[in-house]
Design a protein around this motif. Structure first.
Motif, PDB file in Angstrom:
ATOM      1  N   VAL A   9       0.858  -1.175   0.000  1.00 49.66           N
ATOM      2  CA  VAL A   9       0.000   0.000   0.000  1.00 49.66           C
ATOM      3  C   VAL A   9       0.896   1.227   0.000  1.00 49.66           C
ATOM      4  CG1 VAL A   9      -1.774   1.274   1.256  1.00 49.66           C
ATOM      5  CG2 VAL A   9      -1.802  -1.229   1.256  1.00 49.66           C
ATOM      6  N   LEU A  10       0.814   1.985  -1.057  1.00 49.47           N
ATOM      7  CA  LEU A  10       1.563   3.223  -1.154  1.00 49.47           C
ATOM      8  C   LEU A  10       0.757   4.326  -0.495  1.00 49.47           C
ATOM      9  CD1 LEU A  10       2.744   2.782  -4.824  1.00 49.47           C
ATOM     10  CD2 LEU A  10       4.054   2.367  -2.741  1.00 49.47           C
ATOM     11  N   PRO A  11       1.402   5.361   0.038  1.00 44.96           N
ATOM     12  CA  PRO A  11       0.676   6.399   0.772  1.00 44.96           C
ATOM     13  C   PRO A  11      -0.472   7.020  -0.019  1.00 44.96           C
ATOM     14  CG  PRO A  11       3.033   6.705   0.991  1.00 44.96           C
ATOM     15  CD  PRO A  11       2.814   5.589   0.004  1.00 44.96           C
ATOM     16  N   TRP A  12      -0.315   7.146  -1.333  1.00 42.25           N
ATOM     17  CA  TRP A  12      -1.370   7.771  -2.123  1.00 42.25           C
ATOM     18  C   TRP A  12      -2.491   6.798  -2.472  1.00 42.25           C
ATOM     19  CZ3 TRP A  12       3.745   7.328  -3.571  1.00 42.25           C
ATOM     20  CH2 TRP A  12       4.023   6.357  -4.520  1.00 42.25           C
ATOM     21  N   ASN A  13      -2.376   5.534  -2.104  1.00 43.07           N
ATOM     22  CA  ASN A  13      -3.432   4.549  -2.347  1.00 43.07           C
ATOM     23  C   ASN A  13      -4.374   4.379  -1.162  1.00 43.07           C
ATOM     24  OD1 ASN A  13      -1.920   4.160  -4.621  1.00 43.07           O
ATOM     25  ND2 ASN A  13      -1.658   1.973  -4.367  1.00 43.07           N
ATOM     26  N   VAL A  14      -4.002   4.869  -0.007  1.00 45.80           N
ATOM     27  CA  VAL A  14      -4.792   4.671   1.202  1.00 45.80           C
ATOM     28  C   VAL A  14      -5.824   5.791   1.306  1.00 45.80           C
ATOM     29  CG1 VAL A  14      -4.719   4.420   3.703  1.00 45.80           C
ATOM     30  CG2 VAL A  14      -2.828   3.571   2.318  1.00 45.80           C
ATOM     31  N   PRO A  15      -7.101   5.442   1.394  1.00 43.03           N
ATOM     32  CA  PRO A  15      -8.140   6.469   1.455  1.00 43.03           C
ATOM     33  C   PRO A  15      -8.083   7.302   2.737  1.00 43.03           C
ATOM     34  CG  PRO A  15      -9.084   4.304   0.964  1.00 43.03           C
ATOM     35  CD  PRO A  15      -7.655   4.098   1.336  1.00 43.03           C
ATOM     36  N   SER A  16      -8.485   8.547   2.619  1.00 45.79           N
ATOM     37  CA  SER A  16      -8.624   9.434   3.772  1.00 45.79           C
ATOM     38  C   SER A  16     -10.065   9.425   4.236  1.00 45.79           C
ATOM     39  CB  SER A  16      -8.231  10.866   3.407  1.00 45.79           C
ATOM     40  OG  SER A  16      -6.849  10.971   3.225  1.00 45.79           O
ATOM     41  N   TYR A  17     -10.235   9.415   5.538  1.00 44.27           N
ATOM     42  CA  TYR A  17     -11.551   9.460   6.167  1.00 44.27           C
ATOM     43  C   TYR A  17     -11.552  10.585   7.178  1.00 44.27           C
ATOM     44  CZ  TYR A  17     -12.203   4.798   4.206  1.00 44.27           C
ATOM     45  OH  TYR A  17     -12.306   3.736   3.344  1.00 44.27           O
ATOM     46  N   ARG A  18     -12.756  11.053   7.517  1.00 47.05           N
ATOM     47  CA  ARG A  18     -12.908  12.043   8.585  1.00 47.05           C
ATOM     48  C   ARG A  18     -14.033  11.601   9.496  1.00 47.05           C
ATOM     49  NH1 ARG A  18     -13.436  17.790   5.508  1.00 47.05           N
ATOM     50  NH2 ARG A  18     -15.452  16.828   5.116  1.00 47.05           N
ATOM     51  N   VAL A  19     -13.829  11.791  10.776  1.00 50.53           N
ATOM     52  CA  VAL A  19     -14.929  11.683  11.728  1.00 50.53           C
ATOM     53  C   VAL A  19     -15.163  13.093  12.259  1.00 50.53           C
ATOM     54  CG1 VAL A  19     -13.390  10.980  13.641  1.00 50.53           C
ATOM     55  CG2 VAL A  19     -15.859  10.568  13.797  1.00 50.53           C
ATOM     56  N   ALA A  20     -16.398  13.564  12.140  1.00 47.65           N
ATOM     57  CA  ALA A  20     -16.781  14.887  12.625  1.00 47.65           C
ATOM     58  C   ALA A  20     -17.778  14.697  13.752  1.00 47.65           C
ATOM     59  CB  ALA A  20     -17.384  15.718  11.501  1.00 47.65           C
ATOM     60  N   GLU A  73     -14.857  -0.354   6.518  1.00 50.73           N
ATOM     61  CA  GLU A  73     -15.151  -1.056   7.775  1.00 50.73           C
ATOM     62  C   GLU A  73     -14.151  -0.657   8.858  1.00 50.73           C
ATOM     63  OE1 GLU A  73     -15.393  -5.579   9.587  1.00 50.73           O
ATOM     64  OE2 GLU A  73     -15.521  -5.307   7.432  1.00 50.73           O
ATOM     65  N   LEU A  74     -12.889  -0.634   8.520  1.00 45.58           N
ATOM     66  CA  LEU A  74     -11.862  -0.233   9.483  1.00 45.58           C
ATOM     67  C   LEU A  74     -12.035   1.231   9.868  1.00 45.58           C
ATOM     68  CD1 LEU A  74      -9.358  -0.896  11.127  1.00 45.58           C
ATOM     69  CD2 LEU A  74      -7.984  -0.421   9.087  1.00 45.58           C
ATOM     70  N   ALA A  75     -12.365   2.080   8.913  1.00 47.31           N
ATOM     71  CA  ALA A  75     -12.583   3.502   9.192  1.00 47.31           C
ATOM     72  C   ALA A  75     -13.721   3.695  10.184  1.00 47.31           C
ATOM     73  CB  ALA A  75     -12.872   4.256   7.899  1.00 47.31           C
ATOM     74  N   GLN A  76     -14.791   2.928  10.044  1.00 48.09           N
ATOM     75  CA  GLN A  76     -15.906   3.035  10.980  1.00 48.09           C
ATOM     76  C   GLN A  76     -15.486   2.600  12.384  1.00 48.09           C
ATOM     77  OE1 GLN A  76     -18.598   0.701   8.553  1.00 48.09           O
ATOM     78  NE2 GLN A  76     -19.874   2.501   8.181  1.00 48.09           N
ATOM     79  N   GLN A  77     -14.644   1.587  12.486  1.00 52.10           N
ATOM     80  CA  GLN A  77     -14.151   1.144  13.789  1.00 52.10           C
ATOM     81  C   GLN A  77     -13.266   2.218  14.428  1.00 52.10           C
ATOM     82  OE1 GLN A  77     -12.227  -2.622  13.085  1.00 52.10           O
ATOM     83  NE2 GLN A  77     -14.129  -3.616  12.446  1.00 52.10           N
ATOM     84  N   ILE A  78     -12.412   2.818  13.637  1.00 55.94           N
ATOM     85  CA  ILE A  78     -11.543   3.887  14.142  1.00 55.94           C
ATOM     86  C   ILE A  78     -12.384   5.064  14.610  1.00 55.94           C
ATOM     87  CG2 ILE A  78      -9.776   5.576  13.474  1.00 55.94           C
ATOM     88  CD1 ILE A  78      -8.782   3.317  11.480  1.00 55.94           C
ATOM     89  N   ALA A  79     -13.367   5.447  13.798  1.00 57.47           N
ATOM     90  CA  ALA A  79     -14.247   6.552  14.167  1.00 57.47           C
ATOM     91  C   ALA A  79     -15.016   6.231  15.447  1.00 57.47           C
ATOM     92  CB  ALA A  79     -15.209   6.862  13.026  1.00 57.47           C
ATOM     93  N   GLY A  80     -15.540   5.014  15.547  1.00 59.04           N
ATOM     94  CA  GLY A  80     -16.271   4.615  16.749  1.00 59.04           C
ATOM     95  C   GLY A  80     -15.403   4.676  17.992  1.00 59.04           C
ATOM     96  N   HIS A  81     -14.158   4.231  17.871  1.00 60.61           N
ATOM     97  CA  HIS A  81     -13.219   4.292  18.995  1.00 60.61           C
ATOM     98  C   HIS A  81     -12.944   5.746  19.383  1.00 60.61           C
ATOM     99  CE1 HIS A  81      -9.746   3.503  21.523  1.00 60.61           C
ATOM    100  NE2 HIS A  81      -9.025   4.310  20.751  1.00 60.61           N
TER     101      HIS A  81
END
Length: 109
Positions: A9-20, A73-81
């Motif tokens: 996984v190259l840095p530019w391949n990993v999606p960005s997420y936000r939790v607000a 799925e992982l992003a939702q877990q991170i946001a939930g935490h």
């Protein structure tokens, strides 16, 4: 670059997420300036944090933590935490998770 057993996984391949998170009352004895760093630290326990921000939207504070994750799925877990941790410091009156798609941020369910 991150190397997994099955892929690179190259840095530019990993999606960005936000939790607000919309923030209400602080818990007793919580310093207001401690809440944003606490949110960023919670996300950083599980992900690479790209940015964090505090804004006032419609008269209410809103914390935003931007991070990378391999999938939704992982992003939702991170946001939930992150939200669960912030709830120890302040009332969270609402929160959403978004993913970057080009120049746009799209809400994920």
């Amino acid at each position: 670059m991150v190397v997994f057993a099955d892929r690179i996984v190259l840095p530019w391949n990993v999606p960005s997420y936000r939790v607000a998170m919309s923030i209400g009352a602080l818990r007793p004895s919580v310093a207001p300036q401690s809440v944003l760093p606490t949110a960023a630290k919670a996300a950083a326990e599980l992900a690479n944090v790209e940015a964090s921000d505090l804004a006032v939207v419609a008269g209410a504070p809103r914390l935003t933590v931007r991070f990378t994750a391999d999938d939704t799925e992982l992003a939702q877990q991170i946001a939930g935490h992150t939200v669960a941790t912030v709830r120890d410091y302040a009332e969270v009156t609402g929160w959403i998770v978004t993913v970057r798609a080009g120049a746009r941020w799209n809400r994920i369910e």
